[in-house]
Design an enzyme around this catalytic site. Structure first.
Site, mmCIF file in Angstrom:
data_model
loop_
_atom_site.group_PDB
_atom_site.id
_atom_site.type_symbol
_atom_site.label_atom_id
_atom_site.label_comp_id
_atom_site.label_asym_id
_atom_site.label_seq_id
_atom_site.Cartn_x
_atom_site.Cartn_y
_atom_site.Cartn_z
ATOM 1 N N LYS A 1 77.774 55.940 27.850
ATOM 2 C CA LYS A 1 76.559 55.105 28.044
ATOM 3 C C LYS A 1 75.647 55.754 27.239
ATOM 4 O O LYS A 1 75.084 56.792 27.353
ATOM 5 C CB LYS A 1 76.384 54.856 29.440
ATOM 6 C CG LYS A 1 75.205 53.888 29.517
ATOM 7 C CD LYS A 1 75.182 53.399 31.049
ATOM 8 C CE LYS A 1 74.004 52.472 31.458
ATOM 9 N NZ LYS A 1 73.815 51.997 32.728
ATOM 10 N N SER B 1 74.318 47.529 34.759
ATOM 11 C CA SER B 1 73.805 47.862 33.369
ATOM 12 C C SER B 1 74.718 48.421 32.519
ATOM 13 O O SER B 1 74.536 48.565 31.286
ATOM 14 C CB SER B 1 72.496 48.559 33.282
ATOM 15 O OG SER B 1 72.686 49.851 33.963
ATOM 16 N N SER C 1 75.424 49.482 38.924
ATOM 17 C CA SER C 1 75.390 49.516 37.512
ATOM 18 C C SER C 1 76.790 50.053 36.693
ATOM 19 O O SER C 1 77.103 49.577 35.778
ATOM 20 C CB SER C 1 74.198 50.132 36.733
ATOM 21 O OG SER C 1 73.099 49.463 36.715
#
Length: 507
Positions: free
Chosen positions: A56, A143, A167
């Protein structure tokens, strides 16, 4: 899923071909670097040798830009690498790219990104549906939507994510993959861009529970560079606790599963319930004991979470001022007098560099920390958080290793359970709206999506989202397991059993 024998040329070619459709990656390894990385295998074989891993874009890396999907860090190159990335590389994994996300981790749909939204590749029609022009396209969740989409599309075997209030688990559920949020403090956050420091956790995504466990075993260690990293003494104390372990006969005898009443809010779609019932029925048939439990403060957790997270974000994001690093406004300030130049630069840089969602949460957090609102909002939210922790402690059969009092002071409750099991999302993945700030959109809907995930985050508990088949609309649904702090291996054990009953039901 793509296998090591396809690497590296075929894998990188596939990523390059598919990424324009789903927008999972913000940066991708070059063909030459991939060949060199996958050729550098050591002997003896390391635990994750040759595993393609996506990271990420909130974790610092030296060979890719680290942007947090924000204009304010658009071209930032970190001089150091996050501890978790470094440990994966040392274990033999190859980082194939950085994944898309909501800006600074703020969002539940992965539409608040400077790079554009990530699309869900896991629909009933597969990848052909994943096009922004298609009215049936759905969000990947946020997210960490880029990590979830990359795993679901077979572009990596494991993906690093982050989990502040769901997330990792929410996008994992929407995309039909496994998502692990470890106990707070078990995995190092050093080199992870901060959103809300008391809530941020490193998350792990994979196609199956075993891969998530392999990555967790590599990453779970005490890191002196991270002040929130739990000490070896506490880890040892946690490991010595008497938890349920799978019997040799393959049954689930002795496993006590709690179904929390409060995890079935009015917003919960009926579409997700059949999968949950199937899982519970199969687990009970194999010997597990099911019981209803209550955590009364859960309905208050969503409000408390957004106050605390926004307050911490307003503090953490104050460092992005256009002076030390990152984006700087190019406005002309020559007409501004003396001491007013710096505030003008800060204001212009932050106004241009941050997206709307980030600015909204900074304003909310700044208000919550103001003298007028501190007692009524921030302190009240912290009281709710502590109450939630206490209520979770009463539900579980073992005491928290973090408790300041000896474990004998917290006897097991009558009817207490080993793990909790509940729906992992209130619905299947929502339809994509490329303009999340459209006047036609209910702007509160995306926040409600977090309602099943934030309680475990506020309490710092481990949680695992496991795919549980598909709903009537053809999109993935999942269930979530939550355990006492430090029970990460336990929820992974139970997660494997859930995975097994789902696979048997599908045959």
């Amino acid at each position: 899923m793509l296998r090591p024998q396809l690497l590296p040329q075929e894998l990188i070619r596939t990523i390059t071909q598919l990424n324009p459709a789903i927008n999972a990656f913000t940066s991708i390894i070059s063909h030459s670097d991939a060949i060199a990385a996958f050729s550098a295998f050591n002997s003896p074989r390391r635990p994750l040798e040759g595993y393609p891993v996506a990271v990420k874009d909130i974790f610092c890396t030296t060979d890719f830009p680290t942007t947090a999907a924000s204009r304010i860090l658009r071209d930032y190159k970190s001089p150091f690498e996050a501890t978790v990335v470094q440990r994966l590389r040392e274990a033999g994994a190859v980082v194939v790219g950085k994944t898309n996300m909501d800006e600074f981790g703020m969002g539940s749909e992965n539409v608040n990104s400077h790079f554009g939204p990530t699309l869900n590749p896991s629909g009933p029609l597969g990848l052909p549906l994943a096009t922004g022009k298609d009215l049936g396209a759905r969000v990947a969740g946020g997210s960490s939507g880029g990590s979830a989409a990359a795993v679901a599309a077979g572009l990596c075997r494991i993906a690093l994510a982050s989990d502040t209030g769901g997330s990792t688990r929410l996008p994992a559920t929407y995309c039909g993959v496994v998502g692990l949020k470890p106990s707070y403090g078990l995995l190092s956050r050093w080199g992870m861009i901060a959103y809300a420091s008391s809530l941020d956790c490193v998350g792990i995504m994979s196609r199956n529970v075993q891969d998530a466990r392999d990555a967790f075993d590599i990453l779970a260690y005490h890191d002196e560079k991270d002040p929130s990293s739990v000490s070896e003494t506490t880890r040892t104390r946690s490991a010595s606790q008497d938890r349920w372990t799978p019997p040799a006969d393959g049954s689930l005898q002795g496993l006590r599963i709690g179904i929390p009443l409060e995890y079935f809010p009015s917003e919960l779609s009926p579409d997700v319930l059949p999968a949950l019932r199937r899982v519970l029925t199969k687990l009970q048939e194999r010997g597990a004991t099911l019981s209803s439990v209550s955590v009364p403060s859960i309905p208050l957790s969503l409000s408390a979470y957004y106050v605390i997270a926004s307050a911490e974000a307003s503090s953490n994001l104050s460092r992005y001022d256009g002076v030390r690093f990152g984006f700087r406004s190019e406005k002309d300030f020559t007409h501004v007098e003396g001491e007013k130049k710096k505030p003008a630069l800060y204001s212009a840089t932050r106004s241009e560099g941050f997206g709307k969602e980030v600015k909204k949460r900074i304003l909310l957090g700044t208000h919550a920390l103001s003298a007028e609102a501190f007692d009524n909002y921030f302190l009240q939210s912290q009281r709710i958080r502590q109450l939630l922790r206490t209520e979770f402690d009463k539900v579980f059969s073992i005491s928290s290793p973090l408790a300041s009092l000896p474990s004998t002071s917290f006897p097991s409750q009558i009817g207490a359970v080993d793990v909790l099991l509940h729906p992992s999302s209130i619905s299947t993945a929502p339809l994509l709206n490329v303009d999340p700030w459209s006047s036609k959109k209910d702007t509160t809907a995306s926040y409600v999506q977090d309602i099943l995930n934030v309680p475990a985050s506020l309490a710092g508990l481990p949680a695992l989202a496991v795919p549980a088949g598909r709903a009537m609309d053809g999109w993935p649904v999942g269930v979530q397991l939550v355990g006492q702090w430090g029970s990460d291996q336990l929820i992974l054990d139970v997660g494997k059993e859930v995975e097994r009953v789902i696979q048997l039901a599908a045959e």
